[in-house]
Scaffold this active site. Structure first.
Site, PDB file in Angstrom:
ATOM      1  N   HIS A   1       0.826  -1.221   0.000  1.00  0.00           N
ATOM      2  CA  HIS A   1       0.000   0.000   0.000  1.00  0.00           C
ATOM      3  C   HIS A   1       0.858   1.269   0.000  1.00  0.00           C
ATOM      4  CE1 HIS A   1      -3.175  -2.931   0.610  1.00  0.00           C
ATOM      5  NE2 HIS A   1      -2.365  -3.481   1.482  1.00  0.00           N
TER       6      HIS A   1
ATOM      7  N   GLU B   1      -2.195   0.337   7.771  1.00  0.00           N
ATOM      8  CA  GLU B   1      -1.316  -0.721   7.265  1.00  0.00           C
ATOM      9  C   GLU B   1      -0.114  -0.150   6.526  1.00  0.00           C
ATOM     10  OE1 GLU B   1      -3.259  -3.434   4.617  1.00  0.00           O
ATOM     11  OE2 GLU B   1      -1.465  -4.660   4.326  1.00  0.00           O
TER      12      GLU B   1
ATOM     13  N   HIS C   1       2.693  -7.112   4.430  1.00  0.00           N
ATOM     14  CA  HIS C   1       1.324  -6.619   4.651  1.00  0.00           C
ATOM     15  C   HIS C   1       0.878  -6.835   6.097  1.00  0.00           C
ATOM     16  CE1 HIS C   1       0.057  -5.819   0.439  1.00  0.00           C
ATOM     17  NE2 HIS C   1       1.159  -6.509   0.233  1.00  0.00           N
TER      18      HIS C   1
ATOM     19  N   GLU D   1       1.682 -11.661   5.970  1.00  0.00           N
ATOM     20  CA  GLU D   1       0.562 -10.935   6.598  1.00  0.00           C
ATOM     21  C   GLU D   1       0.864 -10.891   8.090  1.00  0.00           C
ATOM     22  OE1 GLU D   1      -1.955  -9.283   5.456  1.00  0.00           O
ATOM     23  OE2 GLU D   1      -2.489 -10.051   3.474  1.00  0.00           O
TER      24      GLU D   1
HETATM   25 ZN   LIG Z   1      -2.234  -5.331   2.496  1.00  0.00          ZN
END
Ligand SMILES: [Zn+2]
Length: 185
Positions: A10, A26, A80, A147
């Site tokens: 992002h 995030e 992420h 993640e």
């Molecule tokens: Zn993400």
């Protein structure tokens, strides 16, 4: 000499997962983890490291894999933070991948889980997974996507700078162990 691309998920107009309650985004967390990983790798190995972004800018998914290609990266790690109410750590590779990518995922995943469990035994290990994510599909070198916990339920850890440093360094050690960059181990 190995070339590594780290991809903080992002950025810019795309904040990724957000926790309005806690003011966490995030895009900020992924950049911090990536910067800590880069710093550790540069300090402790001869690997060349490039980030797809070094600050808060928007980069299209396709451009991220192009950056890795232009840099002639040997390995690619996209970073992420999860959302949606769960808790814990999981990692992904593309649906159809070679043994080398799976071994890379295992090294990275195990090092991160070991680091997390060293201080926080209760963090769930959600496992090694596969998914059709664009950055995994479109990169030509072994690629793993991590993640790193969940923005809602794991916010106490994710707002802790030292925790993010540990996570970044765990990414670096996982990469280093796999590539046998001995000075790091
Ligand atoms: Zn993400």
């Amino acid at each position: 000499m190995y070339k590594i691309v780290l991809d903080p998920g992002h950025g810019g107009e795309d904040p990724g997962a957000i926790s309005l309650e806690n003011g966490l985004r995030e895009k900020d967390i992924t950049l911090k983890i990536a910067l800590y990983a880069k710093e550790f790798l540069l300090k402790n190995s001869l690997a060349r490291v490039k980030l797809t972004r070094e600050n808060d800018v928007f980069i299209k998914l396709r451009e991220r894999s192009k950056i890795a290609k232009r840099f002639k990266a040997d390995f690619f790690v996209s970073i992420h933070v999860n959302a949606g109410g769960g808790t814990g750590f999981e990692s992904y590779i593309y649906l159809e991948t070679k043994d080398l990518t799976l071994a890379f995922q295992q090294s990275l995943h195990n090092e991160i889980i070991n680091t997390l469990h060293h201080q926080h035994e209760s963090i769930p290990n959600r496992g090694l997974k596969r998914a059709n994510y664009a950055v995994l599909r479109e990169t030509s070198m072994p690629a793993v996507l991590t993640e790193n916990l969940f923005i809602e339920r794991d916010f106490e850890l994710l707002k802790d700078e030292m925790f993010l440093k540990d996570l970044g360094e765990a990414h670096a050690r996982g990469i280093a162990k796999f590539l046998k960059l001995e000075t790091l181990i």
